[in-house]
Design an enzyme around this catalytic site. Structure first.
Site, PDB file in Angstrom:
ATOM      1  N   TYR A   1      40.690  47.729  13.802  1.00 45.36           N
ATOM      2  CA  TYR A   1      41.556  48.852  14.141  1.00 45.36           C
ATOM      3  C   TYR A   1      40.821  50.182  13.977  1.00 45.36           C
ATOM      4  CZ  TYR A   1      45.326  52.206  14.052  1.00 45.36           C
ATOM      5  OH  TYR A   1      46.120  53.296  14.321  1.00 45.36           O
TER       6      TYR A   1
ATOM      7  N   PHE B   1      37.669  50.628  13.978  1.00 47.23           N
ATOM      8  CA  PHE B   1      36.624  50.706  15.002  1.00 47.23           C
ATOM      9  C   PHE B   1      37.216  51.214  16.316  1.00 47.23           C
ATOM     10  CE2 PHE B   1      33.929  49.267  18.417  1.00 47.23           C
ATOM     11  CZ  PHE B   1      32.640  49.459  17.918  1.00 47.23           C
ATOM     12  N   ASP B   2      38.323  50.606  16.721  1.00 45.65           N
ATOM     13  CA  ASP B   2      38.930  50.994  17.994  1.00 45.65           C
ATOM     14  C   ASP B   2      39.345  52.454  17.994  1.00 45.65           C
ATOM     15  OD1 ASP B   2      38.555  48.508  18.935  1.00 45.65           O
ATOM     16  OD2 ASP B   2      40.618  47.820  18.627  1.00 45.65           O
TER      17      ASP B   2
ATOM     18  N   SER C   1       8.989  28.543  32.577  1.00 46.52           N
ATOM     19  CA  SER C   1       9.960  27.590  32.031  1.00 46.52           C
ATOM     20  C   SER C   1       9.230  26.727  31.003  1.00 46.52           C
ATOM     21  CB  SER C   1      10.600  26.770  33.140  1.00 46.52           C
ATOM     22  OG  SER C   1       9.640  25.917  33.679  1.00 46.52           O
TER      23      SER C   1
ATOM     24  N   GLU D   1      13.759  26.060  17.563  1.00 41.25           N
ATOM     25  CA  GLU D   1      14.930  26.865  17.927  1.00 41.25           C
ATOM     26  C   GLU D   1      15.893  26.017  18.737  1.00 41.25           C
ATOM     27  OE1 GLU D   1      13.452  30.095  20.287  1.00 41.25           O
ATOM     28  OE2 GLU D   1      12.048  30.713  18.733  1.00 41.25           O
TER      29      GLU D   1
ATOM     30  N   LYS E   1      17.934  25.193  22.086  1.00 45.00           N
ATOM     31  CA  LYS E   1      17.750  25.467  23.514  1.00 45.00           C
ATOM     32  C   LYS E   1      19.127  25.776  24.090  1.00 45.00           C
ATOM     33  CE  LYS E   1      15.299  23.897  27.585  1.00 45.00           C
ATOM     34  NZ  LYS E   1      16.272  24.288  28.584  1.00 45.00           N
TER      35      LYS E   1
ATOM     36  N   ASP F   1      22.110  26.683  26.399  1.00 43.02           N
ATOM     37  CA  ASP F   1      22.376  26.266  27.770  1.00 43.02           C
ATOM     38  C   ASP F   1      23.065  27.399  28.533  1.00 43.02           C
ATOM     39  OD1 ASP F   1      22.374  24.644  29.922  1.00 43.02           O
ATOM     40  OD2 ASP F   1      23.956  23.303  29.228  1.00 43.02           O
TER      41      ASP F   1
ATOM     42  N   GLU G   1      18.718  34.364  26.193  1.00 39.90           N
ATOM     43  CA  GLU G   1      19.624  33.567  27.007  1.00 39.90           C
ATOM     44  C   GLU G   1      21.023  34.160  26.980  1.00 39.90           C
ATOM     45  OE1 GLU G   1      17.844  31.100  28.202  1.00 39.90           O
ATOM     46  OE2 GLU G   1      19.226  29.545  28.921  1.00 39.90           O
TER      47      GLU G   1
ATOM     48  N   TYR H   1      15.163  35.333  21.993  1.00 36.83           N
ATOM     49  CA  TYR H   1      14.216  34.429  21.338  1.00 36.83           C
ATOM     50  C   TYR H   1      12.753  34.707  21.655  1.00 36.83           C
ATOM     51  CZ  TYR H   1      15.286  32.163  25.834  1.00 36.83           C
ATOM     52  OH  TYR H   1      15.520  31.920  27.157  1.00 36.83           O
TER      53      TYR H   1
ATOM     54  N   LYS I   1      14.826  17.607  25.007  1.00 41.99           N
ATOM     55  CA  LYS I   1      16.180  17.615  25.566  1.00 41.99           C
ATOM     56  C   LYS I   1      17.001  16.463  24.996  1.00 41.99           C
ATOM     57  CE  LYS I   1      16.529  19.206  29.765  1.00 41.99           C
ATOM     58  NZ  LYS I   1      17.031  20.278  30.570  1.00 41.99           N
TER      59      LYS I   1
ATOM     60  N   CYS J   1      47.572  18.594  53.671  1.00 37.63           N
ATOM     61  CA  CYS J   1      48.082  18.514  52.305  1.00 37.63           C
ATOM     62  C   CYS J   1      48.628  17.103  52.044  1.00 37.63           C
ATOM     63  CB  CYS J   1      49.177  19.558  52.113  1.00 37.63           C
ATOM     64  SG  CYS J   1      49.937  19.441  50.497  1.00 37.63           S
TER      65      CYS J   1
ATOM     66  N   CYS K   1      52.649  17.555  51.606  1.00 39.03           N
ATOM     67  CA  CYS K   1      53.580  18.041  52.629  1.00 39.03           C
ATOM     68  C   CYS K   1      52.998  17.972  54.034  1.00 39.03           C
ATOM     69  CB  CYS K   1      54.047  19.456  52.299  1.00 39.03           C
ATOM     70  SG  CYS K   1      52.774  20.702  52.525  1.00 39.03           S
TER      71      CYS K   1
ATOM     72  N   CYS L   1      46.656  24.548  50.243  1.00 41.89           N
ATOM     73  CA  CYS L   1      47.772  24.257  51.136  1.00 41.89           C
ATOM     74  C   CYS L   1      48.550  25.563  51.288  1.00 41.89           C
ATOM     75  CB  CYS L   1      48.679  23.186  50.529  1.00 41.89           C
ATOM     76  SG  CYS L   1      50.254  23.084  51.402  1.00 41.89           S
TER      77      CYS L   1
ATOM     78  N   CYS M   1      56.120  23.210  50.016  1.00 38.96           N
ATOM     79  CA  CYS M   1      55.316  22.119  49.479  1.00 38.96           C
ATOM     80  C   CYS M   1      55.814  21.782  48.062  1.00 38.96           C
ATOM     81  CB  CYS M   1      53.852  22.558  49.476  1.00 38.96           C
ATOM     82  SG  CYS M   1      52.725  21.316  48.846  1.00 38.96           S
TER      83      CYS M   1
HETATM   84  S1  IVH Z   1      11.326  30.043  25.381  1.00 34.95           S
HETATM   85  C1  IVH Z   1       7.640  31.039  27.735  1.00 34.95           C
HETATM   86  N1  IVH Z   1      13.350  29.521  23.817  1.00 34.95           N
HETATM   87  O1  IVH Z   1      15.001  27.194  28.615  1.00 34.95           O
HETATM   88  C2  IVH Z   1       8.827  30.742  26.903  1.00 34.95           C
HETATM   89  N2  IVH Z   1      13.628  29.188  26.167  1.00 34.95           N
HETATM   90  O2  IVH Z   1      13.326  25.374  30.281  1.00 34.95           O
HETATM   91  C3  IVH Z   1      10.018  30.494  27.701  1.00 34.95           C
HETATM   92  N3  IVH Z   1      15.878  28.463  26.817  1.00 34.95           N
HETATM   93  O3  IVH Z   1      13.978  29.435  31.084  1.00 34.95           O
HETATM   94  C4  IVH Z   1      11.282  30.298  27.092  1.00 34.95           C
HETATM   95  N4  IVH Z   1      16.726  28.420  24.783  1.00 34.95           N
HETATM   96  O4  IVH Z   1      16.176  29.900  29.909  1.00 34.95           O
HETATM   97  C5  IVH Z   1      12.884  29.541  25.085  1.00 34.95           C
HETATM   98  N5  IVH Z   1      15.089  29.127  22.314  1.00 34.95           N
HETATM   99  C6  IVH Z   1      14.629  29.163  23.569  1.00 34.95           C
HETATM  100  C7  IVH Z   1      15.448  28.804  24.663  1.00 34.95           C
HETATM  101  C8  IVH Z   1      14.895  28.831  25.955  1.00 34.95           C
HETATM  102  C9  IVH Z   1      16.966  28.231  26.072  1.00 34.95           C
HETATM  103  C10 IVH Z   1      15.787  28.293  28.278  1.00 34.95           C
HETATM  104  C11 IVH Z   1      15.190  29.457  29.013  1.00 34.95           C
HETATM  105  C12 IVH Z   1      14.035  28.904  29.802  1.00 34.95           C
HETATM  106  C13 IVH Z   1      14.363  27.461  29.836  1.00 34.95           C
HETATM  107  C14 IVH Z   1      13.081  26.668  29.935  1.00 34.95           C
END
Ligand code: IVH
Length: 726
Positions: free
Chosen positions: A40, A42-43, A88, A118, A120, A122, A200, A252, A345, A439, A442, A457, A463
């Site tokens: 509150y 803060f707002d 990637s 770390e 990963k 999604d 991410e 990250y 993975k 549909c 109907c 539809c 319907c």
């Molecule tokens: S490091 C050069 N750390 O995974 C380093 N990537 O398959 C590149 N991702 O495109 C990324 N968590 O979108 C890194 N803790 C994490 C991650 C992470 C998710 C994703 C990221 C990247 C993809 C690679």
């Protein structure tokens, strides 16, 4: 200095103080998870800052917390070439592959090293650029070489700092409003003048569920999973809508050679760099660990494979990175991915089963959803019989055919999904699946709107599932909340021809309902018999009667206008104040309302123009439902009194006026003998003061006002704020 200049200076100092203080509060809340002040407070402070910035737009600071949602919707996102390609990661699926990765690196590396593991996340990767501590650019990964500039959208993500800490100009003194120490992090070292950080963007599961519920509520097709929802959201043209999507962002990867520790030495370890990023206000998450060797890496993997279901967001694996960054260039990269990091993975639980048939469900707004009927199969502890197929595009992309063996997965979603087909087990002579054209309920030819994946539809008025869906929506908890009528009962009333539209509920009589009944088939396929006895009938009639007390915005929401969810209904009700005014509004007038986009405006206008809907609304009015807006009543502390406001206050004037009204008072614009009180702020106009005194009208100070309405008075700065912080 004139009085005007003095107050201008005061405003400028207050703007700079509030910008800094609220930035620190944001970091404490989102990064440290240790709020400094209540939501509150803060707002209120944010509102105050907004008010001041409106008055003095030249002094809005670039990292101001008010600047999250700003600017006009954009048509195209400019393409930006990444300063360093966004690579990637190589994938592994087993301990053996992780061990191979480790062995490869130990051979390549001239010296010992350890790892950082770390999560990963999604979501989708993003690269943020900061210039003198202010977020200046956010670019999506795109093809790794160039991506889309989505800065306006990323700014709306609460956990992405717009302004880093510490803010140049020295450490903050004690917080002027709280007396606490003003600086959040004691370990902060200066960040480089300009740098990039990558991470991410994701959608937490709770936001995802909320978004899909909202989409279904307004008749739009739900997103398949949080990742799709996050990536769809970042590509939206309207930042205000992105803001409502409640995205999150974990960082990250801090780029640049010149990252220093508080003692001035260069930060070599990736883990140290994450710590530094965290101290400047980035959300790095508490999930990463330093791992001395393979054994600890395996422990991390095993831990998160089990624990991941308890995270508030989806992860699809973990990432293993060499901690010593000076080794990164030594170990090198391939064209696609670095050699110093790898992803492990998790295997999604996946089973293969036969697709027996595809059904189509028609929702309240006519949206047609294909649902797969599967040969029952055990998955993740439950027996799965049905799976979502989402829409025609997904079916044709996977080329799913009846009789195929399909792979079914359970991800973050509640409903399992079909992720692919096993071609080796396809029956000879099977035909590509043809989406229905009419549909299933109907027979009306289906339509597909420009740019939308779903089929609809269009027979809204004839319907059956659409009519039933509208009736069910009307009585639902967030709408008219007629708890004594459930889905089964509504279906019965509909089948018996007693209720065809929502106004019919209010014509129901005891004799209509007593002793009617039938066998009802539940969603799970079981049947039960239902017949209305005395008590049930009385409950229904009482529930219907009580629903007449729901406020206008609930009635408006209950009508089930496409795109009008709870929040939109409230905005419309507040703005137009009555159904009559809303019905008289043109499409343009509707679209001019803050937060009402063109699609909503068109949908509302079309709905309210239809004779049939107008007749229903007329009948609702006849039955005494609330069709005009009443401000929320916080208390009756000021009931029956009239107020004039003068001077400046610790909160914006609009807020002060609202407070008068929600506590039962009335605002009038000028002082007359009929005025009861003058709400007197600082710098009250001398003319008004004279007039009030001559008429004997009491002046009420801000402090006294807050006491009367039973709220605590916001603490004022006890000493002058530091000026020129930026
Ligand atoms: S490091 C050069 N750390 O995974 C380093 N990537 O398959 C590149 N991702 O495109 C990324 N968590 O979108 C890194 N803790 C994490 C991650 C992470 C998710 C994703 C990221 C990247 C993809 C690679």
């Amino acid at each position: 200095m004139t009085g005007k200049e003095a107050s201008k200076n005061e405003a400028r100092e207050r703007i700079s103080y509030l910008t800094r203080f609220l930035t620190e509060c944001n970091q404490a809340y989102y990064v440290e998870d240790a709020p400094k002040i209540s939501d509150y407070e803060f707002d209120m402070l944010l509102k105050e800052l907004e008010g001041l910035e409106k008055q003095y737009p030249d002094w809005v600071l670039p990292g101001s917390p008010t600047q999250r949602v700003g600017g006009e919707p954009v048509k195209d996102f400019p393409t930006v070439v990444h300063s360093v390609p966004m690579l990637s990661l190589g994938n592994t699926y087993s301990r053996e592959e992780v061990a191979e990765f480790d062995a490869r690196l130990r051979k390549l590396s001239p010296e010992p090293f350890d790892y950082v593991c770390e999560l990963k996340y999604d979501g989708l990767s993003i690269s943020l650029t900061y210039d003198n501590g202010v977020l200046v650019q956010a670019v999506t990964r795109g093809d790794g070489i160039q991506g889309d500039e989505v800065t306006a959208n990323v700014r709306t993500i609460r956990t992405v700092p717009l302004q880093l800490l510490p803010i140049p100009g020295g450490l903050a003194g004690p917080d002027l409003d709280t007396g606490h120490s003003g600086n959040v992090s004691q370990t902060a070292a200066a960040y480089p003048e300009r740098f990039e950080i990558r991470g991410e963007v994701l959608m937490p599961r709770s936001s995802f569920m909320e978004l899909n519920a909202r989409r279904e509520e307004i008749g739009e097709s739900p997103f398949a999973n949080p990742r799709n929802a996050a990536s769809g959201s970042l590509k939206l043209q309207d930042p205000a809508e992105v803001s409502r999507r409640k995205l999150d962002c974990f960082l990250y990867f801090l780029l640049g050679p010149d990252i220093r520790l508080p003692d001035g030495s260069l930060a070599d370890l990736h883990s140290e760099r994450l710590e530094m990023a965290r101290s400047w206000g980035f959300k790095t998450g508490d999930y990463y660990r330093r791992c001395a060797g393979l054994q600890e890496v395996y422990e991390y993997i095993d831990y998160w494979d089990k624990e991941r279901e308890n995270l508030p967001f989806d992860i699809d694996g973990i990432v293993i990175k060499v901690n010593q960054t000076h080794l990164w260039p030594v170990l090198g990269s391939t064209a696609k991915s670095p050699r110093w990091a790898i992803a492990y993975k998790f295997k999604a639980e996946r089973v293969c089963t036969r697709l027996n048939s595809i059904d189509f469900q028609v929702g309240r707004t006519g949206a047609v959803t294909p649902v797969a009927n599967l040969e029952p199969v055990a998955l993740g502890g439950t027996l799965v019989k049905r799976a979502s197929l989402h829409n025609a595009d997904i079916i044709s992309r996977m080329d799913v055919r009846i009789g195929d063996y399909v792979y079914v997965e359970k991800g973050g979603e509640v409903i399992p999904k079909i992720v692919g087909v096993e071609p080796a087990r396809r029956e000879a002579g099977s035909e590509p699946f043809e989406f229905i054209r009419n549909c299933p309920e109907c027979g009306t030819p289906l339509v597909r709107k420009e740019g939308e994946a779903g089929h609809y539809c269009p027979n809204e008025e004839g319907c059956p599932p659409q009519i039933r869906g509208k009736l069910e929506h009307f009585i639902s908890r967030k709408a008219m909340d007629i708890m004594s009528l459930g889905e089964g009962k509504v279906e019965l009333l509909y089948d018996k021809g007693l209720v065809r539209n929502v106004a019919d509920f209010y014509d129901l009589k005891y004799s209509d309902l007593y002793n009617i009944g039938k066998e009802i088939e539940g969603k799970d396929g079981t049947t039960r018999s239902l017949s209305f006895k005395k008590k049930t009938v009385e409950n229904i009639l009482q529930g219907v009667e009580a629903s007449k007390q729901r406020p206008f915005e609930r009635v408006l929401y209950a009508l089930g206008i496409r795109y009008v969810g709870e929040a939109t209904a409230k905005v419309l009700a507040r703005h137009f104040q009555s159904m009559d005014a809303l019905m008289a509004a043109s499409e343009e007038e509707l679209a001019q309302v803050d937060e009402i986009g063109e699609a909503i405006a068109r949908s509302v206008h079309e709905f309210l123009r239809r004779d049939k809907e107008r007749a229903v609304i007329e009948r609702l009015a006849f039955h005494g439902l609330h069709l005009s807006y009443q401000e929320e009543q916080a208390s009756t502390a000021l009931a029956g009194t009239s107020w004039v406001i003068s001077g400046t206050f610790s909160r914006p004037r609009e807020e002060m006026k609202r407070l008068v009204e929600v506590h039962g008072g009335r605002m009038v614009s000028s002082i007359s003998a009929k005025t009861d009180f003058v709400l007197a702020g600082t710098n009250m106009g001398p003319e008004k003061r004279k007039k009030a005194e001559s008429l004997g009208i009491p002046l009420v100070s801000e402090e006294e006002f807050f006491r009367r309405i039973g709220e605590s008075f916001p603490v004022q700065p006890s000493r002058p704020v530091q000026s020129e912080l930026f």
